[in-house]
Design a protein around this motif. Structure first.
Motif, PDB file in Angstrom:
ATOM      1  N   ARG A 259       0.833  -1.218   0.000  1.00  0.00           N
ATOM      2  CA  ARG A 259       0.000   0.000   0.000  1.00  0.00           C
ATOM      3  C   ARG A 259       0.863   1.262   0.000  1.00  0.00           C
ATOM      4  O   ARG A 259       0.567   2.227  -0.711  1.00  0.00           O
ATOM      5  CB  ARG A 259      -0.917  -0.022   1.221  1.00  0.00           C
ATOM      6  N   LEU A 260       1.921   1.250   0.812  1.00  0.00           N
ATOM      7  CA  LEU A 260       2.806   2.409   0.837  1.00  0.00           C
ATOM      8  C   LEU A 260       3.492   2.618  -0.509  1.00  0.00           C
ATOM      9  O   LEU A 260       3.638   3.755  -0.973  1.00  0.00           O
ATOM     10  CB  LEU A 260       3.857   2.239   1.935  1.00  0.00           C
ATOM     11  N   SER A 261       3.898   1.521  -1.143  1.00  0.00           N
ATOM     12  CA  SER A 261       4.573   1.619  -2.433  1.00  0.00           C
ATOM     13  C   SER A 261       3.657   2.172  -3.506  1.00  0.00           C
ATOM     14  O   SER A 261       4.102   2.916  -4.386  1.00  0.00           O
ATOM     15  CB  SER A 261       5.100   0.246  -2.850  1.00  0.00           C
ATOM     16  N   ASP A 262       2.370   1.836  -3.463  1.00  0.00           N
ATOM     17  CA  ASP A 262       1.424   2.368  -4.441  1.00  0.00           C
ATOM     18  C   ASP A 262       1.303   3.886  -4.318  1.00  0.00           C
ATOM     19  O   ASP A 262       1.097   4.587  -5.312  1.00  0.00           O
ATOM     20  CB  ASP A 262       0.040   1.731  -4.244  1.00  0.00           C
ATOM     21  N   ARG A 263       1.440   4.388  -3.108  1.00  0.00           N
ATOM     22  CA  ARG A 263       1.279   5.826  -2.870  1.00  0.00           C
ATOM     23  C   ARG A 263       2.565   6.608  -3.176  1.00  0.00           C
ATOM     24  O   ARG A 263       2.514   7.686  -3.771  1.00  0.00           O
ATOM     25  CB  ARG A 263       0.864   6.064  -1.417  1.00  0.00           C
ATOM     26  N   ALA A 264       3.681   6.117  -2.720  1.00  0.00           N
ATOM     27  CA  ALA A 264       4.964   6.822  -2.918  1.00  0.00           C
ATOM     28  C   ALA A 264       6.073   5.785  -3.030  1.00  0.00           C
ATOM     29  O   ALA A 264       6.731   5.462  -2.033  1.00  0.00           O
ATOM     30  CB  ALA A 264       5.235   7.778  -1.755  1.00  0.00           C
ATOM     31  N   SER A 268       8.831   5.697   0.027  1.00  0.00           N
ATOM     32  CA  SER A 268       8.516   4.680   1.041  1.00  0.00           C
ATOM     33  C   SER A 268       9.638   3.655   1.139  1.00  0.00           C
ATOM     34  O   SER A 268       9.978   3.196   2.231  1.00  0.00           O
ATOM     35  CB  SER A 268       7.192   4.001   0.710  1.00  0.00           C
TER      36      SER A 268
END
Length: 391
Positions: A259-264, A268
């Motif tokens: 989820r963090l990788s999808d955002r930044a 991240s």
């Protein structure tokens, strides 16, 4: 029958990858039984890694035109033979060879399993279907490695490999019975065309990020059993439980990291790697406390696996011209890290620094991974700015 294909393949992934992860829990038993040192026994991780590094990209590229189902059955048969050879190995070199033989087919099996799983998925459900195969790998760490360690503690390490061979044999029967022969899944490219993906500077950098950034934690994982028993003071029987704790942390970190990788993606990754390096240093300072180490085992598993989704996505993106090979490339990069980690960890121990220093060495390698990741990020930013400049 198509609905049963993915669970069958997930079982196969679980069985094969359990053989990779369980070595961390039975390494001291192997060393004692075959009368080799812990660092030498740690080279079994290196042998497995070398097998995947060589077998993954090369074997995947050479078999891109093969019918998938017969290929999968052949790969599973080799996995059964390799694990049986490991179980029956009378001396260390035979065990070393058995692990390498099994490793040769692991990456190629996983890559082709993903091709078949995606082809059997309903429209719009390919990603969710493929994630179930990845879950099979997660289960091998959460359940397979601890159960294999329990078996090894109670019945000897040879029994562990015998059970893994039986799991792979059951997987062979399931594939033969339930998995369709997806003949149109193979891409219409030659081995040479597939291997050209390695010429890309972006692909090379993506591989370097995966290899270097994972090596620090893999160094700790290779000598996990010795660290928690000889340094932290846990009983041998607790190793399997601690592997379960590590696996639960890995599963939680994998979900959160995705989820963090999808955002930044890169921000991240840099932040999580920095947190992992700090956690390794903290574990070094508290390595003699069973309570602290018990907590940090979960934390290290979570942080270590939180960075993997972003790394996988980067490799797949940069190697989009060869999607099947991309999965093998990613696995090979990870195994390159495992091979280096086992070798370097052995040198640290043999150099007189002691087992505890493995945590500090792992932190130092992780910092190097941050540097490589930062280089990739700066390259991406320069490329983005160049594309935005009007001609």
């Amino acid at each position: 029958m198509r609905s049963a294909a993915v669970p069958s393949l997930m079982w196969c992934v679980f069985g094969i990858t359990t053989g990779e992860f369980v070595i961390a829990g039975i390494l001291p038993d192997i060393a004692g039984d075959l009368t080799v040192s812990i660092p030498v026994a740690g080279l079994l991780v290196t042998s497995y890694a070398i097998g995947m590094i060589v077998g993954g990209p090369v074997l995947t590229a050479l078999t891109t035109r093969f019918p998938r189902k017969p290929l999968m059955l052949t790969l599973l048969a080799v996995a059964v033979a390799g694990n049986l050879a490991s179980a029956l190995a009378p001396v260390y070199p035979v065990l070393f060879a058995g692990r390498m033989i099994t490793a040769l087919v692991t990456s190629t099996f996983f890559a082709n399993a993903i091709v078949i799983a995606a082809s059997t998925a309903p429209p719009g459900r390919q990603a969710a279907t493929v994630s179930k195969l990845v879950f099979g790998m997660n289960l091998s760490m959460i359940l397979g490695a601890p159960i294999g360690t329990f078996i090894g503690n109670d019945h000897g390490w040879r029994a562990t490999f015998a059970v893994i061979a039986a799991c792979c044999a059951l997987g062979f029967a399931l594939v033969l019975w339930l998995v369709p022969d997806v003949r149109d899944a193979a891409p219409a490219t030659s081995a040479v065309a597939e291997l050209r993906v390695f010429r890309s500077r972006d692909v090379q950098l993506a591989i370097a990020v995966t290899a270097v950034a994972n090596a620090g934690l893999l160094m700790v994982f290779t000598f996990f059993a010795s660290l928690v028993t000889d340094v932290a003071g846990f009983a041998t029987e607790a190793v399997a439980v601690l592997l379960l704790v590590y696996g639960l942390g890995a599963a939680a970190g994998n979900l959160a990291g995705g989820r963090l990788s999808d955002r930044a993606p890169m921000a991240s990754q840099l932040g999580l790697l920095a947190a992992l390096a700090a956690a390794l240093v903290l574990t070094w300072t508290t390595a003699g406390s069973t309570v602290a180490v018990g907590i940090m085992v979960f934390v290290l598993g979570a942080l270590g696996f939180s960075v993997i989704p972003g790394m996988q996505a980067r490799v797949l993106t940069t190697a989009a011209a060869a999607p099947t090979l991309a999965m093998a490339v990613n696995a090979s990069a990870y195994q390159l890290a495992a091979a280096f980690a086992a070798w370097l960890g052995g040198r640290v121990i043999d150099g007189g620094l002691g087992l505890r220093s493995i945590y500090l060495a792992g932190a130092a390698v992780t910092v190097l991974g941050i540097a490589v990741s930062l280089s990739a990020w700066l390259r991406d930013r320069r490329a983005s700015k160049a594309e935005s400049v009007p001609v």
